[in-house]
Design an enzyme around this catalytic site. Structure first.
Site, PDB file in Angstrom:
ATOM      1  N   ILE A   1      66.349  38.954 -13.463  1.00 14.86           N
ATOM      2  CA  ILE A   1      67.717  38.383 -13.895  1.00 14.86           C
ATOM      3  C   ILE A   1      68.407  39.754 -13.881  1.00 14.86           C
ATOM      4  O   ILE A   1      69.573  40.077 -13.611  1.00 14.86           O
ATOM      5  CB  ILE A   1      67.632  37.439 -15.220  1.00 14.86           C
ATOM      6  CG1 ILE A   1      66.909  36.537 -14.852  1.00 14.86           C
ATOM      7  CG2 ILE A   1      68.984  37.403 -15.442  1.00 14.86           C
ATOM      8  CD1 ILE A   1      66.596  35.532 -16.115  1.00 14.86           C
TER       9      ILE A   1
ATOM     10  N   ASP B   1      63.859  52.219 -22.636  1.00 12.05           N
ATOM     11  CA  ASP B   1      62.690  51.221 -23.328  1.00 12.05           C
ATOM     12  C   ASP B   1      63.315  51.007 -24.731  1.00 12.05           C
ATOM     13  O   ASP B   1      63.453  51.574 -25.516  1.00 12.05           O
ATOM     14  CB  ASP B   1      61.302  52.157 -23.453  1.00 12.05           C
ATOM     15  CG  ASP B   1      60.369  51.103 -24.230  1.00 12.05           C
ATOM     16  OD1 ASP B   1      60.544  50.181 -24.715  1.00 12.05           O
ATOM     17  OD2 ASP B   1      59.116  51.489 -23.698  1.00 12.05           O
ATOM     18  N   VAL B   2      63.658  49.491 -24.623  1.00 11.73           N
ATOM     19  CA  VAL B   2      64.265  48.957 -25.861  1.00 11.73           C
ATOM     20  C   VAL B   2      63.504  49.165 -27.119  1.00 11.73           C
ATOM     21  O   VAL B   2      64.271  48.987 -28.303  1.00 11.73           O
ATOM     22  CB  VAL B   2      64.984  47.622 -25.497  1.00 11.73           C
ATOM     23  CG1 VAL B   2      65.599  47.686 -24.241  1.00 11.73           C
ATOM     24  CG2 VAL B   2      63.712  46.605 -25.493  1.00 11.73           C
TER      25      VAL B   2
ATOM     26  N   ASN C   1      69.239  42.188 -22.115  1.00 12.93           N
ATOM     27  CA  ASN C   1      68.434  41.264 -20.906  1.00 12.93           C
ATOM     28  C   ASN C   1      66.758  41.693 -21.022  1.00 12.93           C
ATOM     29  O   ASN C   1      65.964  40.617 -20.570  1.00 12.93           O
ATOM     30  CB  ASN C   1      68.860  41.578 -19.616  1.00 12.93           C
ATOM     31  CG  ASN C   1      67.975  40.884 -18.521  1.00 12.93           C
ATOM     32  OD1 ASN C   1      67.995  39.854 -18.430  1.00 12.93           O
ATOM     33  ND2 ASN C   1      67.443  41.721 -17.818  1.00 12.93           N
TER      34      ASN C   1
ATOM     35  N   SER D   1      67.004  32.247 -24.197  1.00 13.70           N
ATOM     36  CA  SER D   1      66.221  31.277 -23.725  1.00 13.70           C
ATOM     37  C   SER D   1      66.643  29.889 -24.381  1.00 13.70           C
ATOM     38  O   SER D   1      66.705  29.952 -25.414  1.00 13.70           O
ATOM     39  CB  SER D   1      64.959  31.654 -23.822  1.00 13.70           C
ATOM     40  OG  SER D   1      64.070  30.597 -23.414  1.00 13.70           O
TER      41      SER D   1
ATOM     42  N   TYR E   1      56.771  34.086 -28.017  1.00 12.74           N
ATOM     43  CA  TYR E   1      58.004  34.350 -27.157  1.00 12.74           C
ATOM     44  C   TYR E   1      59.285  33.522 -27.854  1.00 12.74           C
ATOM     45  O   TYR E   1      60.062  33.838 -27.928  1.00 12.74           O
ATOM     46  CB  TYR E   1      57.822  33.963 -25.798  1.00 12.74           C
ATOM     47  CG  TYR E   1      59.009  34.019 -24.964  1.00 12.74           C
ATOM     48  CD1 TYR E   1      59.437  35.050 -24.459  1.00 12.74           C
ATOM     49  CD2 TYR E   1      59.426  32.669 -24.347  1.00 12.74           C
ATOM     50  CE1 TYR E   1      60.654  35.201 -23.657  1.00 12.74           C
ATOM     51  CE2 TYR E   1      60.701  32.733 -23.533  1.00 12.74           C
ATOM     52  CZ  TYR E   1      61.188  34.088 -23.222  1.00 12.74           C
ATOM     53  OH  TYR E   1      62.232  34.044 -22.197  1.00 12.74           O
TER      54      TYR E   1
ATOM     55  N   LYS F   1      62.815  34.652 -29.492  1.00 13.07           N
ATOM     56  CA  LYS F   1      64.012  34.440 -28.875  1.00 13.07           C
ATOM     57  C   LYS F   1      64.741  33.423 -29.832  1.00 13.07           C
ATOM     58  O   LYS F   1      66.125  33.540 -29.887  1.00 13.07           O
ATOM     59  CB  LYS F   1      63.755  33.545 -27.758  1.00 13.07           C
ATOM     60  CG  LYS F   1      63.282  34.194 -26.518  1.00 13.07           C
ATOM     61  CD  LYS F   1      64.450  35.210 -26.033  1.00 13.07           C
ATOM     62  CE  LYS F   1      63.807  36.064 -24.863  1.00 13.07           C
ATOM     63  NZ  LYS F   1      64.797  36.931 -24.132  1.00 13.07           N
TER      64      LYS F   1
ATOM     65  N   THR G   1      63.717  30.414 -14.496  1.00  9.32           N
ATOM     66  CA  THR G   1      64.251  31.191 -13.598  1.00  9.32           C
ATOM     67  C   THR G   1      63.328  31.930 -12.887  1.00  9.32           C
ATOM     68  O   THR G   1      62.197  32.263 -13.228  1.00  9.32           O
ATOM     69  CB  THR G   1      65.479  32.125 -14.193  1.00  9.32           C
ATOM     70  OG1 THR G   1      66.260  31.395 -15.199  1.00  9.32           O
ATOM     71  CG2 THR G   1      65.946  33.126 -12.903  1.00  9.32           C
TER      72      THR G   1
ATOM     73  N   THR H   1      61.370  34.468 -11.473  1.00  7.42           N
ATOM     74  CA  THR H   1      61.313  35.965 -11.342  1.00  7.42           C
ATOM     75  C   THR H   1      59.794  36.182 -11.959  1.00  7.42           C
ATOM     76  O   THR H   1      58.927  34.967 -11.957  1.00  7.42           O
ATOM     77  CB  THR H   1      62.009  36.313 -12.826  1.00  7.42           C
ATOM     78  OG1 THR H   1      61.459  35.995 -14.001  1.00  7.42           O
ATOM     79  CG2 THR H   1      63.533  35.991 -12.821  1.00  7.42           C
TER      80      THR H   1
HETATM   81  N1  LIG Z   1      62.736  34.007 -16.123  1.00  4.71           N
HETATM   82  C1  LIG Z   1      63.149  33.061 -16.913  1.00  4.71           C
HETATM   83  O1  LIG Z   1      62.553  31.726 -16.593  1.00  4.71           O
HETATM   84  C2  LIG Z   1      63.755  33.245 -17.964  1.00  4.71           C
HETATM   85  C3  LIG Z   1      64.035  32.145 -18.815  1.00  4.71           C
HETATM   86  C4  LIG Z   1      64.880  32.410 -20.186  1.00  4.71           C
HETATM   87  C5  LIG Z   1      65.095  33.626 -20.513  1.00  4.71           C
HETATM   88  N2  LIG Z   1      64.695  34.760 -19.736  1.00  4.71           N
HETATM   89  C6  LIG Z   1      65.019  35.935 -20.121  1.00  4.71           C
HETATM   90  O2  LIG Z   1      65.620  36.710 -19.259  1.00  4.71           O
HETATM   91  C7  LIG Z   1      65.496  38.114 -19.597  1.00  4.71           C
HETATM   92  C8  LIG Z   1      64.998  38.868 -18.136  1.00  4.71           C
HETATM   93  O3  LIG Z   1      63.901  38.062 -17.648  1.00  4.71           O
HETATM   94  P1  LIG Z   1      63.227  37.953 -16.298  1.00  4.71           P
HETATM   95  O4  LIG Z   1      62.945  36.679 -16.201  1.00  4.71           O
HETATM   96  O5  LIG Z   1      64.099  38.882 -15.378  1.00  4.71           O
HETATM   97  O6  LIG Z   1      61.877  38.678 -16.492  1.00  4.71           O
HETATM   98  P2  LIG Z   1      61.053  39.637 -15.510  1.00  4.71           P
HETATM   99  O7  LIG Z   1      61.238  39.695 -14.248  1.00  4.71           O
HETATM  100  O8  LIG Z   1      59.761  39.943 -16.316  1.00  4.71           O
HETATM  101  O9  LIG Z   1      61.890  41.214 -16.228  1.00  4.71           O
HETATM  102  C9  LIG Z   1      61.622  41.532 -17.560  1.00  4.71           C
HETATM  103  C10 LIG Z   1      62.617  42.752 -17.298  1.00  4.71           C
HETATM  104  O10 LIG Z   1      62.716  43.174 -18.865  1.00  4.71           O
HETATM  105  C11 LIG Z   1      62.157  44.730 -18.827  1.00  4.71           C
HETATM  106  N3  LIG Z   1      61.366  45.112 -20.014  1.00  4.71           N
HETATM  107  C12 LIG Z   1      60.427  44.568 -20.569  1.00  4.71           C
HETATM  108  N4  LIG Z   1      59.949  45.088 -21.836  1.00  4.71           N
HETATM  109  C13 LIG Z   1      60.788  46.291 -21.821  1.00  4.71           C
HETATM  110  C14 LIG Z   1      61.025  47.191 -22.790  1.00  4.71           C
HETATM  111  N5  LIG Z   1      60.367  47.541 -23.933  1.00  4.71           N
HETATM  112  N6  LIG Z   1      62.213  47.920 -22.783  1.00  4.71           N
HETATM  113  C15 LIG Z   1      63.102  47.938 -21.594  1.00  4.71           C
HETATM  114  N7  LIG Z   1      62.913  46.975 -20.545  1.00  4.71           N
HETATM  115  C16 LIG Z   1      61.845  46.295 -20.854  1.00  4.71           C
HETATM  116  C17 LIG Z   1      60.965  44.826 -17.427  1.00  4.71           C
HETATM  117  O11 LIG Z   1      60.886  46.183 -17.125  1.00  4.71           O
HETATM  118  P3  LIG Z   1      59.573  46.802 -16.562  1.00  4.71           P
HETATM  119  O12 LIG Z   1      59.829  46.503 -15.101  1.00  4.71           O
HETATM  120  O13 LIG Z   1      59.651  48.178 -16.928  1.00  4.71           O
HETATM  121  O14 LIG Z   1      58.529  45.873 -16.944  1.00  4.71           O
HETATM  122  C18 LIG Z   1      61.809  44.097 -16.670  1.00  4.71           C
HETATM  123  O15 LIG Z   1      63.087  45.012 -15.988  1.00  4.71           O
HETATM  124  C19 LIG Z   1      64.272  38.306 -20.511  1.00  4.71           C
HETATM  125  O16 LIG Z   1      64.785  38.505 -21.774  1.00  4.71           O
HETATM  126  C20 LIG Z   1      63.843  36.703 -20.559  1.00  4.71           C
HETATM  127  O17 LIG Z   1      63.366  36.460 -21.646  1.00  4.71           O
HETATM  128  C21 LIG Z   1      63.843  34.353 -18.537  1.00  4.71           C
END
Ligand SMILES: NC(=O)c1ccc[n+]([C@@H]2O[C@H](COP(=O)([O-])OP(=O)(O)OC[C@H]3O[C@@H](n4cnc5c(N)ncnc54)[C@H](OP(=O)(O)O)[C@@H]3O)[C@@H](O)[C@H]2O)c1
Length: 241
Positions: A17, A54-55, A77, A126, A139, A143, A172, A174
């Site tokens: 995302i 890195d957050v 994000n 989420s 998780y 959230k 989503t 991903t």
């Molecule tokens: N996918 C879903 O169904 C869904 C649903 C609800 C909410 N969300 C939320 O949407 C957001 C994005 O998720 P996504 O689905 O795009 O997941 P994703 O593809 O797994 O991407 C996660 C991102 O977060 C980064 N990240 C993880 N730990 C980090 C840290 N300590 N510092 C900085 N960056 C960090 C990762 O970086 P690296 O590549 O370095 O690991 C990656 O860029 C998240 O907050 C997730 O909880 C997702």
């Protein structure tokens, strides 16, 4: 608020995302997009400035703040999601470190810049913040904490002109949901809906069809009404001299 001409920072910008949010911000005419990533990032659009971020790393957060001149929209994000059953405290702490304290730390650090521009904070939370999925309870707890943080910040920062949006994202497509076989929205459609929500001033943004099913009852419900009543207890900001 329109995205055109604005500066936007996205954490976790290299995939999923976050990557879609960078693309969408550029498509809407953002003047600068700061892409926070843990690994070095190259982007073909000259408006993108990579930031090592890195957050969970206070020094990296501070360095990022020092390299950003002005900021209109901060999008928290970055996130992690691991399967667990709450038997291991370390897993809970790991989720809180990234999803809650990461969001908190980055927000506090960029608040002076956001206050200056009367900008916006967008927390990608989420649906699990309000309806936990029992296979990822750590998780969901992190959230829920990030959502509650968003609600308090909204009340505390409203007087300074900073808006706080919470995105109640549903499934989503991903890496995070790889192998989890349910209907999923595309990251691109979620990114579009997030910016639509910001442009329309929606406090809670429901960016996909699953989360949309919560929208009306949330916006017209007793909990939202109570959040607004409670917000009225924040003392008004003194008028600028
Ligand atoms: N996918 C879903 O169904 C869904 C649903 C609800 C909410 N969300 C939320 O949407 C957001 C994005 O998720 P996504 O689905 O795009 O997941 P994703 O593809 O797994 O991407 C996660 C991102 O977060 C980064 N990240 C993880 N730990 C980090 C840290 N300590 N510092 C900085 N960056 C960090 C990762 O970086 P690296 O590549 O370095 O690991 C990656 O860029 C998240 O907050 C997730 O909880 C997702």
């Amino acid at each position: 608020m329109t995205i055109d001409g604005k500066t936007v920072l996205v954490t976790g910008a290299n995939r999923g995302i976050g990557q879609a949010l960078v693309t969408e911000a550029l498509a809407r005419g953002a003047s600068r997009v700061y892409a926070g990533t843990r690994q070095p990032l190259a982007h073909p659009d000259a408006r993108v400035t990579p930031l090592t971020l890195d957050v969970t790393d206070a020094a990296q957060i501070q360095a990022a703040v020092e390299s950003v001149e002005s900021l209109d929209i901060l999008i928290n994000n970055a996130g992690i999601a691991l399967y667990d059953d709450l038997s291991d405290r370390a897993v809970l702490e790991q989720h809180l470190a990234v999803n809650f304290f990461g969001t908190y730390g980055v927000t506090q650090a960029f608040l002076p810049l956001l206050t200056r521009t009367r900008g916006a904070i967008v927390n990608n939370v989420s649906t699990m913040a309000v309806a936990p999925f029992p296979l990822t309870p750590a998780y969901a707890i992190s959230k829920a904490a990030a959502f509650n943080l968003s609600q308090s910040l909204r009340a505390l920062l409203g007087g300074r002109g900073v808006r706080v949006h919470a995105v109640l994202t549903g499934p989503t497509d991903t890496d995070m949901t790889r192998g989890f076989e349910v209907p999923k929205a595309s990251p691109e459609s979620v990114a579009r809906a997030i910016f639509d929500g910001v442009e329309n001033g929606e406090e809670e943004i429901f960016p996909d069809s699953m989360s949309q099913s919560l929208a009306d009852s949330w916006r017209n419900g007793a909990v939202k009404a109570m959040e607004r009543e409670n917000a009225a207890f924040v003392p008004a900001e003194p008028a600028a001299a």
